[in-house]
Scaffold this active site. Sequence first.
Site, PDB file in Angstrom:
ATOM      1  N   HIS A 268      14.871 -72.112 -37.817  1.00 25.81           N
ATOM      2  CA  HIS A 268      14.319 -71.848 -39.139  1.00 25.81           C
ATOM      3  C   HIS A 268      13.965 -70.374 -39.280  1.00 25.81           C
ATOM      4  CE1 HIS A 268      13.217 -76.048 -38.024  1.00 25.81           C
ATOM      5  NE2 HIS A 268      13.725 -76.288 -39.215  1.00 25.81           N
TER       6      HIS A 268
ATOM      7  N   ASP B 284      14.965 -75.303 -31.223  1.00 23.83           N
ATOM      8  CA  ASP B 284      15.436 -76.246 -32.235  1.00 23.83           C
ATOM      9  C   ASP B 284      16.835 -75.968 -32.769  1.00 23.83           C
ATOM     10  OD1 ASP B 284      14.248 -74.011 -33.324  1.00 23.83           O
ATOM     11  OD2 ASP B 284      12.946 -75.084 -34.704  1.00 23.83           O
TER      12      ASP B 284
ATOM     13  N   ASP C 245      14.710 -69.005 -33.582  1.00 21.29           N
ATOM     14  CA  ASP C 245      14.387 -70.370 -34.007  1.00 21.29           C
ATOM     15  C   ASP C 245      15.399 -70.797 -35.071  1.00 21.29           C
ATOM     16  OD1 ASP C 245      11.659 -72.264 -34.034  1.00 21.29           O
ATOM     17  OD2 ASP C 245      12.775 -72.330 -35.914  1.00 21.29           O
TER      18      ASP C 245
ATOM     19  N   HIS D  43       6.103 -69.210 -39.289  1.00 21.01           N
ATOM     20  CA  HIS D  43       6.074 -69.544 -40.729  1.00 21.01           C
ATOM     21  C   HIS D  43       4.750 -69.161 -41.387  1.00 21.01           C
ATOM     22  CE1 HIS D  43       9.873 -71.492 -40.399  1.00 21.01           C
ATOM     23  NE2 HIS D  43       9.436 -72.500 -39.666  1.00 21.01           N
TER      24      HIS D  43
END
Length: 344
Positions: free
Chosen positions: A195, A282, A193, A158
């Site tokens: 995200h 995740d 991931d 990120h």
Amino acid sequence: MKFTYSALHHQHAPEHIMVRGTMAPNLEAPVRAETLLKQLCAQGHEQVSPQGWGQEWIAAVHDAGYLEFLSTAHERWRQVPNATPVIHPHAFAHYSSRRRPSSVQGQVGYYLAGGSSPMTEGTWTAAVGSAHAALEASKLVLEGEREAYALCRPPGHHAYADFGGGFCYLNNVAIAAHYMASELGRVAILDIDTHHGNGTQSIFYKRGDVHFVSVHGDPNVLFPFYAGYADETGEGEGEGCNLNLPLPLKSEDPAWLAAIDQGMASIQAYAPKALLVSLGFDPFKGDPSSDLAVSTEGFRGAGERIGAYRGPVVLVQEGGYLVEKLGENLDAFLEGFMRMRKAN
């Protein structure tokens, strides 16, 4: 398989983050890396410590002003009246007025996004150690290893060139990919991931030497919200080198693995000299940060699909916050991955 790990991650351990206006326990805690390390050692993988990387390759990816902020912010913050021991951003720059202030209070909101990027005295040290782990794993592959795993913490995908957020401060996989591309000419990144890897996408969006693919939950309802949509395909020299594969809420193994298949087909067509994987656990059903519903067997399937790639592979750890399942999911992924690697 050789893996890299920096114990410096222990120096970054904020206890709380801000979630929807409430202080909540920080899921991105040292126990995550400790759990994965224990599993790797139990499986007999060989640990390698990062050596003497300095900041050359970090600075090749990240903005100089941002790095200065990260390295000095905590000391400057503690000089502000009534400052807390942990930096929590509280005022943010609007996209239409991105003027960089000189005060640390202003820079906190200029360089950090949201409430999930707190900083402590050791955050910079830990982030550098994490980036060095990714670089060391890349070096192992460049020197002849077929695969290597970087147990990175804090995670990185990120982090933009000049902006941190979502537990991320330095973009480990982007730093490693830039280093490898400088040696090999063209590489690919697969991000699985839950995200979207918005920072990684941004760093390479206009470049043609790094092909980025991200399989993730619907960004309209899941962090990072403002990037990760299917119509984001790259610009300029990078046009066509960015593939986002967002999935609906509660997607299970079949949809997730089909998206990975699609992503791997795109990577194979690009024909990179090496593959880097932003490996998040995740997507697992029950992970407190996720909206996907992948099983442990789903991670085994992901390992098989990625392991079928015939070129060199660097695995870079990202998210995964259901600690009691991290070891089991890593074991399943690596079993599928290594079995296919040996078959090829």
